[in-house]
Write an enzyme that holds these catalytic residues in place. Sequence first.
Site, PDB file in Angstrom:
ATOM      1  N   LYS A 110     -36.888  75.044  24.674  1.00 32.02           N
ATOM      2  CA  LYS A 110     -36.878  75.232  26.131  1.00 32.02           C
ATOM      3  C   LYS A 110     -37.761  76.400  26.532  1.00 32.02           C
ATOM      4  CE  LYS A 110     -32.568  73.146  27.645  1.00 32.02           C
ATOM      5  NZ  LYS A 110     -31.318  73.349  28.371  1.00 32.02           N
ATOM      6  N   LYS A 197     -35.746  62.910  22.920  1.00 30.86           N
ATOM      7  CA  LYS A 197     -34.393  62.501  23.320  1.00 30.86           C
ATOM      8  C   LYS A 197     -34.367  62.258  24.827  1.00 30.86           C
ATOM      9  CE  LYS A 197     -32.361  66.963  24.303  1.00 30.86           C
ATOM     10  NZ  LYS A 197     -31.303  67.905  24.259  1.00 30.86           N
ATOM     11  N   LYS A 200     -32.843  65.349  31.010  1.00 33.61           N
ATOM     12  CA  LYS A 200     -33.241  65.617  32.384  1.00 33.61           C
ATOM     13  C   LYS A 200     -34.438  66.544  32.423  1.00 33.61           C
ATOM     14  CE  LYS A 200     -28.908  66.559  32.744  1.00 33.61           C
ATOM     15  NZ  LYS A 200     -27.539  66.973  33.046  1.00 33.61           N
TER      16      LYS A 200
HETATM   17  P1  TYM Z   1     -25.691  68.974  28.120  1.00 32.80           P
HETATM   18  O1  TYM Z   1     -25.175  69.248  29.485  1.00 32.80           O
HETATM   19  O2  TYM Z   1     -27.162  69.050  27.899  1.00 32.80           O
HETATM   20  O3  TYM Z   1     -25.229  67.543  27.624  1.00 32.80           O
HETATM   21  C1  TYM Z   1     -23.881  67.131  27.676  1.00 32.80           C
HETATM   22  C2  TYM Z   1     -23.560  66.294  26.465  1.00 32.80           C
HETATM   23  O4  TYM Z   1     -24.436  65.171  26.370  1.00 32.80           O
HETATM   24  C3  TYM Z   1     -25.014  65.130  25.064  1.00 32.80           C
HETATM   25  N1  TYM Z   1     -26.377  64.588  25.166  1.00 32.80           N
HETATM   26  C4  TYM Z   1     -26.850  63.563  24.427  1.00 32.80           C
HETATM   27  N2  TYM Z   1     -26.268  62.805  23.471  1.00 32.80           N
HETATM   28  C5  TYM Z   1     -27.018  61.829  22.911  1.00 32.80           C
HETATM   29  N3  TYM Z   1     -28.305  61.563  23.264  1.00 32.80           N
HETATM   30  C6  TYM Z   1     -28.920  62.312  24.213  1.00 32.80           C
HETATM   31  N4  TYM Z   1     -30.170  62.043  24.559  1.00 32.80           N
HETATM   32  C7  TYM Z   1     -28.190  63.356  24.833  1.00 32.80           C
HETATM   33  N5  TYM Z   1     -28.487  64.267  25.800  1.00 32.80           N
HETATM   34  C8  TYM Z   1     -27.371  65.008  25.973  1.00 32.80           C
HETATM   35  C9  TYM Z   1     -25.035  66.573  24.606  1.00 32.80           C
HETATM   36  O5  TYM Z   1     -25.122  66.660  23.190  1.00 32.80           O
HETATM   37  C10 TYM Z   1     -23.718  67.080  25.156  1.00 32.80           C
HETATM   38  O6  TYM Z   1     -22.668  66.754  24.285  1.00 32.80           O
HETATM   39  N6  TYM Z   1     -24.741  73.191  25.603  1.00 32.80           N
HETATM   40  C11 TYM Z   1     -24.174  71.973  26.131  1.00 32.80           C
HETATM   41  C12 TYM Z   1     -23.027  72.204  27.101  1.00 32.80           C
HETATM   42  C13 TYM Z   1     -21.910  73.050  26.567  1.00 32.80           C
HETATM   43  C14 TYM Z   1     -20.949  72.658  25.601  1.00 32.80           C
HETATM   44  C15 TYM Z   1     -20.044  73.765  25.503  1.00 32.80           C
HETATM   45  C16 TYM Z   1     -20.767  71.508  24.833  1.00 32.80           C
HETATM   46  C17 TYM Z   1     -21.594  74.301  27.005  1.00 32.80           C
HETATM   47  N7  TYM Z   1     -20.456  74.725  26.365  1.00 32.80           N
HETATM   48  C18 TYM Z   1     -18.966  73.720  24.623  1.00 32.80           C
HETATM   49  C19 TYM Z   1     -19.680  71.479  23.955  1.00 32.80           C
HETATM   50  C20 TYM Z   1     -18.795  72.571  23.851  1.00 32.80           C
HETATM   51  C21 TYM Z   1     -25.256  71.218  26.887  1.00 32.80           C
HETATM   52  O7  TYM Z   1     -26.193  71.789  27.378  1.00 32.80           O
HETATM   53  O8  TYM Z   1     -24.955  69.904  27.048  1.00 32.80           O
END
Ligand code: TYM
Length: 333
Positions: A110, A197, A200
């Site tokens: 990022k 992947k 957004k």
């Molecule tokens: P975020 O908001 O980017 O995404 C939310 C969840 O969606 C999954 N995900 C995907 N899975 C498969 N293929 C994809 N292309 C794909 N894009 C997104 C992510 O793996 C995630 O599970 N850091 C995290 C948010 C977070 C979090 C936490 C997660 C903050 N605190 C504690 C678990 C536990 C994030 O940015 O997810």
Amino acid sequence: MTKTVLSCIQPTGHMHYGNYFGAVKNWVDLQEKYACYYGVVDYHAMTMPYDVKKLRNNTWELIYNLLAVGVKAENLFIQSLVPEHTELGWIFNCFCSVGHLSRMTQFKDKGKDSEEKSKDAFVSAGLFDYPVLQAADILIYKADYVPVGKDQDQHLELSRAIAQRFNNTVGKEYFVMPETLHSETPKIFSTADPSKKMSKSAGEKHFINVFADEARIRKQIRSAVTDQGGASDEMSPGVLNLFTLLKSAGRMDEHEALMKDYNAGTLKYVDLKDATADGLSAMSNAFTEKKAEITSDKRAIKYLIKQSSEEIRKIAKETLREVKELVGLLNVK
Ligand code: TYM
């Protein structure tokens, strides 16, 4: 004892099929069996440059979206309504090395993306430190399982390292080591560029919104990249991704039939695309209908989620109280 599940998602505008098939569908299914806490993490959404006028609205919009796909209101909380996460995050900063944070590929990606877009791009300290707050999100509920997509594996490892260092320092096995849970499809790819992947941050064409209308879904799937040229015996990533989406949309019979065509060398990509678009549109239509029902009374939803956040906060408060005792800090009352 009932096991605890924790996971979170960032309110950065839309919920896409990567989020849904990679994590959120699993959240819904796990609710039947475990004590589940699911957070909309607005503090995390501040780590990249963002529009202050949109964040609060995005947070509520994501709450409606999660409810529409089947997450229960009583399991949902909004991170900024549970300020103990950030306080524990500070404590964890002191149990995490700069070296370990520097190895986080998501930060590197990022940060690099922003710098590529503009030489003097702003890369915040929050973006660097964000996995520490994520560890606090998880450990504050002493979560046994964390259902996430593959891109979060490294963050989960860091959470375990922080928990381990904390336990070693206080001389007690206080935190359990959280386990990563993957769905059958932990990585969904962009249909426009199957080497990336679905996400957004890569831009509009790189994700399919779960609440998109049929025309938009059809257009995106129709223009999906399939073969990228070059002779190879292996299925190309774009075609594999379409098959994954088709199966995830529950179209097993069509998946099987089209796979037979593929193996026989007679598959027409347009058939695969049409079937995938049909499957996703049917899901999206059902979710959109449900969302319309839910959002007919937004005030009631907001009230419910403030209540559930308050209820879930009780657990966070108790953990933080114990942690402060263990690390030599003072507790208010
Ligand atoms: P975020 O908001 O980017 O995404 C939310 C969840 O969606 C999954 N995900 C995907 N899975 C498969 N293929 C994809 N292309 C794909 N894009 C997104 C992510 O793996 C995630 O599970 N850091 C995290 C948010 C977070 C979090 C936490 C997660 C903050 N605190 C504690 C678990 C536990 C994030 O940015 O997810």
